[in-house]
Write an enzyme that holds these catalytic residues in place. Structure first.
Site, PDB file in Angstrom:
ATOM      1  N   LYS A  79      36.825  41.704  40.260  1.00 52.85           N
ATOM      2  CA  LYS A  79      36.399  40.468  39.395  1.00 52.85           C
ATOM      3  C   LYS A  79      35.158  40.030  39.836  1.00 52.85           C
ATOM      4  O   LYS A  79      34.991  39.953  41.320  1.00 52.85           O
ATOM      5  CB  LYS A  79      37.613  39.586  39.629  1.00 52.85           C
ATOM      6  N   SER A 154      41.866  33.956  33.561  1.00 51.68           N
ATOM      7  CA  SER A 154      40.272  34.160  33.610  1.00 51.68           C
ATOM      8  C   SER A 154      40.085  35.595  34.092  1.00 51.68           C
ATOM      9  O   SER A 154      38.804  36.142  33.827  1.00 51.68           O
ATOM     10  CB  SER A 154      39.737  33.110  34.617  1.00 51.68           C
ATOM     11  N   SER A 178      45.892  33.220  36.041  1.00 54.14           N
ATOM     12  CA  SER A 178      44.604  34.187  35.614  1.00 54.14           C
ATOM     13  C   SER A 178      44.698  35.534  36.149  1.00 54.14           C
ATOM     14  O   SER A 178      44.076  36.199  35.521  1.00 54.14           O
ATOM     15  CB  SER A 178      43.454  33.745  36.613  1.00 54.14           C
TER      16      SER A 178
HETATM   17  N1  GLN Z   1      43.688  28.935  32.827  1.00 54.55           N
HETATM   18  C1  GLN Z   1      43.798  28.201  34.005  1.00 54.55           C
HETATM   19  C2  GLN Z   1      42.566  27.332  34.029  1.00 54.55           C
HETATM   20  O1  GLN Z   1      41.758  27.451  33.202  1.00 54.55           O
HETATM   21  C3  GLN Z   1      44.102  29.108  35.166  1.00 54.55           C
HETATM   22  C4  GLN Z   1      42.794  29.631  35.333  1.00 54.55           C
HETATM   23  C5  GLN Z   1      43.079  30.704  36.828  1.00 54.55           C
HETATM   24  O2  GLN Z   1      44.012  30.793  37.285  1.00 54.55           O
HETATM   25  N2  GLN Z   1      41.708  30.935  37.450  1.00 54.55           N
HETATM   26  O3  GLN Z   1      42.314  26.477  35.259  1.00 54.55           O
END
Ligand code: GLN
Length: 491
Positions: A79, A154, A178
């Site tokens: 990532k 994400s 994410s």
């Molecule tokens: N979807 C969540 C957010 O937008 C989690 C994101 C994540 O785990 N990095 O904060």
């Protein structure tokens, strides 16, 4: 089967038995990326010569008789918020579009040491803020099962790349879901370890008390192997736990008979899509068949988790992202009129709309006069949420639930409604607030043919128990063996 389609476990054996070389596997993966990534959008950067050089080095070390660890010679995706020395690390943001880290994240350094191969850097939501990968400053990630649908976020690039066989396994990060949510949307295994299990050194910070690095893989065994490579204490991360790392592969062997599995009542509300509910119900029956004991439990503060998260995470983000000011590194506007104007324009142009929204929310929550009402209150509720889990784990070994209330949604469906997007993380966020380990395992398909994920949650540092249960479930089903059909070479 083409080499790129194999699991890490299978390729590891073939490499050890001399049936295949890392160069052959790496070529196969690079060809696959070239053939399908135009359609998927999983990669932000592929460095073919570097990957092939790493593969040659891995083969040479093996030929030299070295006893190598499981990831040796295996092409992995990273990532793009994991710092890679000498290799651009963008966080899918204009702000870091040309940023080349001077050092490796600890997980990257460990994998290098293990002679792993890095196929490239994977797409994501900007600074890991999002649930659909639509917040990448560069491009969308499409779901390999239906390219009109999101891959999740994400770590959408990580999940899509594994699902589309564009890498053998990948690393992602999970702050509120994410890793698990995109894994569920793309039909792969996603493991978010306990907070502190894996060093965060060199992970570009979003919300430091919630962020954790984990794995996206084609099987549970692969998750165990890769976790073994990256887990363990790191003096460079004061929140990393000084605990021994178990042999996760061996830990998967014992049967799950007599394991007590709790079903949190609040995680099966009316908002859960019928196909998700049915698939998870069937998974519960599989566990019963394996001899596990099932009982209902309650996590009464669940309804406050999303609100709590959006105070804690944004507060931490507003402070972490203060460093992008155009002075030390990253983007700087060329046309500023003095220092303040430079700060202002750099941040206005460098960050996308969702990142700005989070910075504003977090700055507000921390500001004088509002701190007690918002940030402090959120910390108190966070404690209550953690206590809910402690209560539940006094009665059972694992908790079982869906990962996401719905299968993957359509691209564009939620972009205009941030609250709907935020609420889709209701079943994953509490786990981060409590710092627990959890895994997403494929457990079926919707009527439209989209993958559905099952979430298992364990006590702190009980990744061994989590992997054991997930592995036995996986062996009793064949969901993880299904692959999407992706037309090669056409858009
Ligand atoms: N979807 C969540 C957010 O937008 C989690 C994101 C994540 O785990 N990095 O904060």
């Amino acid at each position: 089967m083409e080499l790129y389609a194999h699991t890490l476990s299978a390729l590891r054996q073939q490499l050890e038995q001399g049936e295949v070389t890392s160069v052959e596997i790496t070529r196969s993966v690079l060809e696959r990326i070239a053939a399908v990534d135009d359609r998927i959008g999983a990669y932000l950067l592929v460095d073919e010569p570097a990957a092939l050089a790493q593969a040659e080095a891995a083969d040479a070390r093996r030929a030299g008789g070295e006893n190598l660890s499981p990831a040796a010679g295996i092409p992995l995706g990273l990532k793009d918020l994991l710092s890679t020395k000498g290799m651009i690390t963008t966080c899918a943001s204009r702000m870091l579009e040309n940023y080349v880290p001077a050092y490796d994240a600890t997980v990257v350094a460990r994998l290098r040491q293990a002679a792993a191969v890095f196929a490239g850097k994977l797409n994501m939501d900007e600074f890991a803020m999002g649930s659909s990968n639509e917040n990448s400053a560069f491009k969308l990630v499409r779901n390999p099962w239906d390219t009109e649908c999101v891959a999740g976020g994400s770590s959408g690039g990580s999940a899509a790349a594994v699902a589309a066989d564009e890498c053998i396994a990948a690393l992602g990060s999970d702050t509120g879901g994410s890793i698990r949510q995109p894994a569920a949307f793309c039909g792969v295994v996603g493991l978010k370890p306990t907070y502190g299990r894996v060093s965060r050194y060199g992970l570009v910070a979003f919300a430091s008390s919630l962020d954790q690095i984990g794995t996206l893989t084609k099987s549970v065994a692969d998750a165990g192997l890769l976790l073994g490579e990256i887990a363990g204490h790191d003096p460079r991360d004061s929140t990393s736990a000084n605990l021994p790392v178990p042999d996760y592969l061996a830990a998967m062997e014992p049967e799950v008979k007599d394991l007590k599995i709790g079903i949190p009542r609040e995680y099966f509300s009316a908002d859960i899509h019928a196909d998700v509910r049915d698939a998870v119900q069937q998974a519960i029956e599989v566990f019963t068949g394996l001899g596990a004991e099932i009982e209902e439990v309650s996590l009464p503060h669940t309804e406050y988790a999303v609100a709590t998260y959006y105070l804690v995470a944004t507060a931490e983000a507003s402070s972490n992202l203060a460093r992008y000011d155009g002075v030390k590194y990253g983007y700087r506007v060329p046309d500023a009129d003095g220092l303040i104007d430079m700060y202002r324009k750099t941040r206005a142009r460098g960050f996308g709309p969702e990142v700005k929204r989070r910075i504003m929310l977090g700055t507000y929550a921390l500001s004088a006069g509002y701190y007690d009402a918002y940030y402090k209150k959120a910390q108190q509720v966070r404690t209550l949420i953690r206590q809910d889990f402690e209560q539940a784990f006094s009665r059972c070994d694992l908790l079982l639930s869906p990962v996401s209330p719905t299968p993957a949604f359509k691209i564009g469906e939620k972009v205009a409604d941030p609250l709907a997007m935020y609420l889709s993380d209701i079943l994953t966020i509490p786990v981060n607030l409590a710092g627990l380990p959890a895994i997403s395992v494929p457990c079926g398909f919707s009527r439209e043919g989209l993958p559905i994920g099952l979430q298992l949650i364990a006590r702190p540092f009980a990744e061994d128990c989590l992997l054991q249960a997930a592995r036995h479930y996986e062996q009793a089903t064949d969901w993880h063996l299904k692959k999407p059909e992706i037309a090669e070479g056409e858009k």
